[in-house]
Design a protein around this motif. Structure first.
Motif, PDB file in Angstrom:
ATOM      1  N   UNK A  30       0.835  -1.206   0.000  1.00 12.07           N
ATOM      2  CA  UNK A  30       0.000   0.000   0.000  1.00 12.07           C
ATOM      3  C   UNK A  30       0.864   1.247   0.000  1.00 12.07           C
ATOM      4  N   UNK A  31       1.898   1.217   0.843  1.00 12.90           N
ATOM      5  CA  UNK A  31       2.719   2.418   0.980  1.00 12.90           C
ATOM      6  C   UNK A  31       3.471   2.718  -0.303  1.00 12.90           C
ATOM      7  N   UNK A  32       3.853   1.660  -1.020  1.00 12.89           N
ATOM      8  CA  UNK A  32       4.563   1.871  -2.281  1.00 12.89           C
ATOM      9  C   UNK A  32       3.594   2.309  -3.376  1.00 12.89           C
ATOM     10  N   UNK A  33       2.478   1.588  -3.463  1.00 12.71           N
ATOM     11  CA  UNK A  33       1.553   1.832  -4.574  1.00 12.71           C
ATOM     12  C   UNK A  33       0.689   3.052  -4.342  1.00 12.71           C
ATOM     13  N   UNK A  34       0.466   3.395  -3.078  1.00 13.89           N
ATOM     14  CA  UNK A  34      -0.438   4.500  -2.789  1.00 13.89           C
ATOM     15  C   UNK A  34       0.195   5.453  -1.797  1.00 13.89           C
ATOM     16  N   UNK A  35       1.234   6.158  -2.234  1.00 14.71           N
ATOM     17  CA  UNK A  35       1.864   7.116  -1.323  1.00 14.71           C
ATOM     18  C   UNK A  35       0.915   8.253  -0.991  1.00 14.71           C
ATOM     19  N   UNK A  36       1.226   8.957   0.069  1.00 14.00           N
ATOM     20  CA  UNK A  36       0.422  10.118   0.450  1.00 14.00           C
ATOM     21  C   UNK A  36       1.304  11.361   0.409  1.00 14.00           C
ATOM     22  N   UNK A  37       0.669  12.490   0.629  1.00 14.53           N
ATOM     23  CA  UNK A  37       1.426  13.736   0.607  1.00 14.53           C
ATOM     24  C   UNK A  37       2.295  13.879   1.849  1.00 14.53           C
ATOM     25  N   UNK A  38       2.028  13.062   2.856  1.00 15.75           N
ATOM     26  CA  UNK A  38       2.748  13.193   4.113  1.00 15.75           C
ATOM     27  C   UNK A  38       2.131  14.223   5.039  1.00 15.75           C
ATOM     28  N   UNK A  39       0.951  14.719   4.685  1.00 13.67           N
ATOM     29  CA  UNK A  39       0.284  15.701   5.544  1.00 13.67           C
ATOM     30  C   UNK A  39       0.029  15.096   6.919  1.00 13.67           C
ATOM     31  N   UNK A  40       0.249  15.899   7.954  1.00 15.71           N
ATOM     32  CA  UNK A  40      -0.008  15.440   9.320  1.00 15.71           C
ATOM     33  C   UNK A  40      -1.514  15.399   9.564  1.00 15.71           C
ATOM     34  N   UNK A  41      -1.893  14.791  10.685  1.00 15.69           N
ATOM     35  CA  UNK A  41      -3.319  14.760  11.039  1.00 15.69           C
ATOM     36  C   UNK A  41      -3.866  16.184  11.154  1.00 15.69           C
ATOM     37  N   UNK A  42      -3.068  17.067  11.722  1.00 14.23           N
ATOM     38  CA  UNK A  42      -3.517  18.456  11.850  1.00 14.23           C
ATOM     39  C   UNK A  42      -3.690  19.128  10.495  1.00 14.23           C
ATOM     40  N   UNK A  43      -2.782  18.838   9.593  1.00 11.89           N
ATOM     41  CA  UNK A  43      -2.900  19.426   8.248  1.00 11.89           C
ATOM     42  C   UNK A  43      -4.122  18.871   7.509  1.00 11.89           C
ATOM     43  N   UNK A  44      -4.394  17.596   7.685  1.00 14.85           N
ATOM     44  CA  UNK A  44      -5.586  17.020   7.047  1.00 14.85           C
ATOM     45  C   UNK A  44      -6.855  17.667   7.614  1.00 14.85           C
ATOM     46  N   UNK A  45      -6.853  17.903   8.919  1.00 15.66           N
ATOM     47  CA  UNK A  45      -8.017  18.568   9.534  1.00 15.66           C
ATOM     48  C   UNK A  45      -8.202  19.959   8.929  1.00 15.66           C
ATOM     49  N   UNK A  46      -7.106  20.660   8.746  1.00 14.61           N
ATOM     50  CA  UNK A  46      -7.179  21.989   8.134  1.00 14.61           C
ATOM     51  C   UNK A  46      -7.725  21.893   6.715  1.00 14.61           C
ATOM     52  N   UNK A  47      -7.243  20.914   5.945  1.00 20.18           N
ATOM     53  CA  UNK A  47      -7.707  20.761   4.555  1.00 20.18           C
ATOM     54  C   UNK A  47      -9.193  20.413   4.493  1.00 20.18           C
ATOM     55  N   UNK A  48      -9.640  19.584   5.437  1.00 17.62           N
ATOM     56  CA  UNK A  48     -11.078  19.248   5.472  1.00 17.62           C
ATOM     57  C   UNK A  48     -11.909  20.504   5.681  1.00 17.62           C
ATOM     58  N   UNK A  49     -11.478  21.344   6.611  1.00 17.19           N
ATOM     59  CA  UNK A  49     -12.238  22.581   6.876  1.00 17.19           C
ATOM     60  C   UNK A  49     -12.150  23.544   5.699  1.00 17.19           C
ATOM     61  N   UNK A  50     -10.975  23.583   5.090  1.00 17.20           N
ATOM     62  CA  UNK A  50     -10.741  24.517   3.977  1.00 17.20           C
ATOM     63  C   UNK A  50     -11.644  24.203   2.790  1.00 17.20           C
ATOM     64  N   UNK A  51     -11.685  22.955   2.378  1.00 16.30           N
ATOM     65  CA  UNK A  51     -12.504  22.623   1.206  1.00 16.30           C
ATOM     66  C   UNK A  51     -13.983  22.725   1.553  1.00 16.30           C
ATOM     67  N   UNK A  52     -14.360  22.435   2.808  1.00 15.32           N
ATOM     68  CA  UNK A  52     -15.761  22.560   3.216  1.00 15.32           C
ATOM     69  C   UNK A  52     -16.224  24.018   3.174  1.00 15.32           C
ATOM     70  N   UNK A  53     -15.302  24.932   3.494  1.00 13.07           N
ATOM     71  CA  UNK A  53     -15.673  26.354   3.443  1.00 13.07           C
ATOM     72  C   UNK A  53     -16.043  26.752   2.013  1.00 13.07           C
ATOM     73  N   UNK A  54     -15.334  26.198   1.023  1.00 19.75           N
ATOM     74  CA  UNK A  54     -15.689  26.489  -0.383  1.00 19.75           C
ATOM     75  C   UNK A  54     -17.045  25.883  -0.738  1.00 19.75           C
ATOM     76  N   UNK A  55     -17.286  24.664  -0.281  1.00 18.04           N
ATOM     77  CA  UNK A  55     -18.596  24.045  -0.548  1.00 18.04           C
ATOM     78  C   UNK A  55     -19.707  24.925   0.011  1.00 18.04           C
ATOM     79  N   UNK A  56     -19.482  25.450   1.204  1.00 16.04           N
ATOM     80  CA  UNK A  56     -20.499  26.311   1.824  1.00 16.04           C
ATOM     81  C   UNK A  56     -20.690  27.588   1.011  1.00 16.04           C
TER      82      UNK A  56
END
Ligand SMILES: [Fe+2]
Length: 466
Positions: A30-56
């Motif tokens: 999984x780690x080889x085939x599906x790498x991630x950006x390396x965003x921390x849990x806090x950064x992912x939380x920020x991204x979730x809120x950020x994109x939701x603000x645009x949806x709103x």
């Protein structure tokens, strides 16, 4: 994303639970085939809120009638689309990655885009606006609770997938408002002022070997980008900028839409069925000036902004008229990310992260993520030029390429199995992102894909010499 690509596709089965030694092996794969950006849990939380603000921002001002809207093959009911975004988050993060029970018993029956046929989405017993947003909020709250406890790489992948899925729907909501003639959303980017002008001419791109596709070091990528592989490119000349409204207007005024010689057979069929005589949102010329319908309001057409909301057939016809052609996606990538070799006669064996280098995008580099509320003139964003001098390879408008959307050799579907494979061989590739695309999606390696008749997408094109 699935919702905009087309209507009915089977939904992927959930991965089986894995145990013991097999788990260890598969996790490594999984780690080889599906790498991630390396965003921390806090950064992912920020991204979730950020994109939701645009949806709103894109939905909160709509009336109950607008939230449903007319049944068209290219749009969803906005109320359904918002719930579908929440459901996608819940399905892949809370249920798939964390093993939680469903929050709503009937959520799959309402919002699974693969099993709920497109035309049925107007007839479902959907919760009302408050109910849909309550569900969205509940899902987000639980995601944030999970993230507060940290995250592993496997779960990160599914958060990154569902964040990007919402990013794509944010852009779709933006062009849905344009398609349906709703008002322009407020507080969504600085006003796109014009006056910078055009940026004409071609630049030379040396030939050589090019690594087309993405690599594991690129972080989160979609299955259709895997993996980079060598292709050979002949030297070519490509435009510094996308085709502008003024350049496209010259084709329209020269009778381009009525001249069969410029249209491929399928394009001719589309043009005749649509009765097209100019780009879909352009208004008949009045008083010597072109106007267009910007959302619900007539507005002057900025001559030096890139032409937008044109489909692949229109791009192709303009090319035939101008004795040019669309670049392939490999040529587009080389122009965007390549560097000259030591003797400048061949491409270096090197690929930039962004056209301008490794720095994160700012509005000086690229008009993405609603930095502005529409496309800028093509002379803007000089800081973001590629090594070869191509401007606005990223942002402003997506660029149609000559390439069919096909799998790279060795393609294997990721867990969201129907993201790419149902659409191979029937779509054209677009690259570069628009002003409404997040930086997460507007990566140069991202392969967008739509059928060639779609003129509701924020897409224009750039050409190369024959
Ligand atoms: Fe979707």
């Amino acid at each position: 994303m699935c919702a905009q690509r087309n209507a009915v596709v089977p939904f992927p089965d959930r991965d089986d639970e894995r145990t013991g030694v097999i788990t260890t092996i598969c996790m490594n794969e999984d780690l080889i085939a599906r790498p991630t950006s390396g965003a921390s849990a806090g950064e992912l939380a920020h991204q979730l809120r950020e994109t939701r603000a645009f949806t709103a921002l894109l939905t909160e001002d709509l009336s109950a009638r607008q939230l449903m809207g007319p049944m068209l093959p290219i749009v969803n009911p906005v109320l359904w689309e918002v719930g579908h975004v929440g459901w996608f988050h819940e399905y892949w993060t809370l249920r798939h990655a964390h093993g939680d029970a469903p929050l709503l018993d009937r959520a799959d029956l309402l919002w699974n885009s693969s099993t709920v046929a497109h035309e049925r989405r107007w007839d479902l017993d959907l919760p009302d606006r408050d109910g849909v947003w309550r569900y969205m909020g509940d899902v987000l709250e639980r995601q944030l609770e999970r993230l507060a406890g940290g995250i592993n790489s496997r779960a990160s992948y599914f958060y990154e997938l569902s964040i990007r899925h919402e990013d794509m729907h944010v852009e779709a909501l933006a062009y849905t408002r344009q398609t349906l003639g709703y008002s322009a959303p407020e507080n969504l980017g600085r006003p796109a002022v014009h006056g910078a002008g055009d940026w004409p001419g071609d630049v030379e791109i040396p030939g050589g070997a090019w690594s087309l596709g993405s690599s594991p070091s690129d972080g989160f990528v979609f299955d259709n980008e895997k993996w980079e592989h060598k292709v050979t490119i002949a030297p070519f000349r490509i435009a510094r900028s996308p085709v502008t409204n003024a350049e496209f207007a010259a084709f329209v005024e020269d009778g381009g839409y009525r001249s069969a010689e410029f249209w491929c057979p399928a394009g001719r069929v589309w043009r005749e069925r649509a009765g097209a005589e100019r780009p879909v949102h352009w208004l008949p010329k009045q008083g010597g000036s072109w106007m267009w319908r910007r959302c619900d309001t007539p507005a002057p057409l900025s001559p030096h902004a890139p032409v937008a909301f044109v489909n692949w057939y229109e791009a192709q016809a303009w090319c035939r008229w101008a004795k040019r052609r669309l670049p392939t996606e490999a040529e587009w990538e080389a122009a965007a990310l390549g560097e000259p070799g030591a003797d400048r006669s061949r491409l270096a064996d090197k690929k930039r992260l962004w056209p301008w280098g490794g720095a994160s995008a700012t509005p000086d580099h690229a008009n993405i993520g609603f930095a502005f509320d529409g496309p800028l003139d093509v002379a803007e964003c000089s800081v973001g030029d590629s090594t070869f001098g191509c401007r606005q390879m990223i942002g402003n408008v997506w660029e149609w390429t000559a390439s069919d959307f096909v799998p790279f050799a060795g393609f294997a579907a990721d867990p969201y199995e129907d993201y790419s494979q149902p659409w191979f061989h029937t779509r054209k590739v677009l690259r570069g992102g628009s002003f409404a695309t997040s930086a997460r999606i507007a990566r140069p390696g991202y392969r967008n894909f739509f059928t060639p008749e779609r003129n509701d997408v924020i897409a224009g094109f750039r050409t190369r010499a024959l």
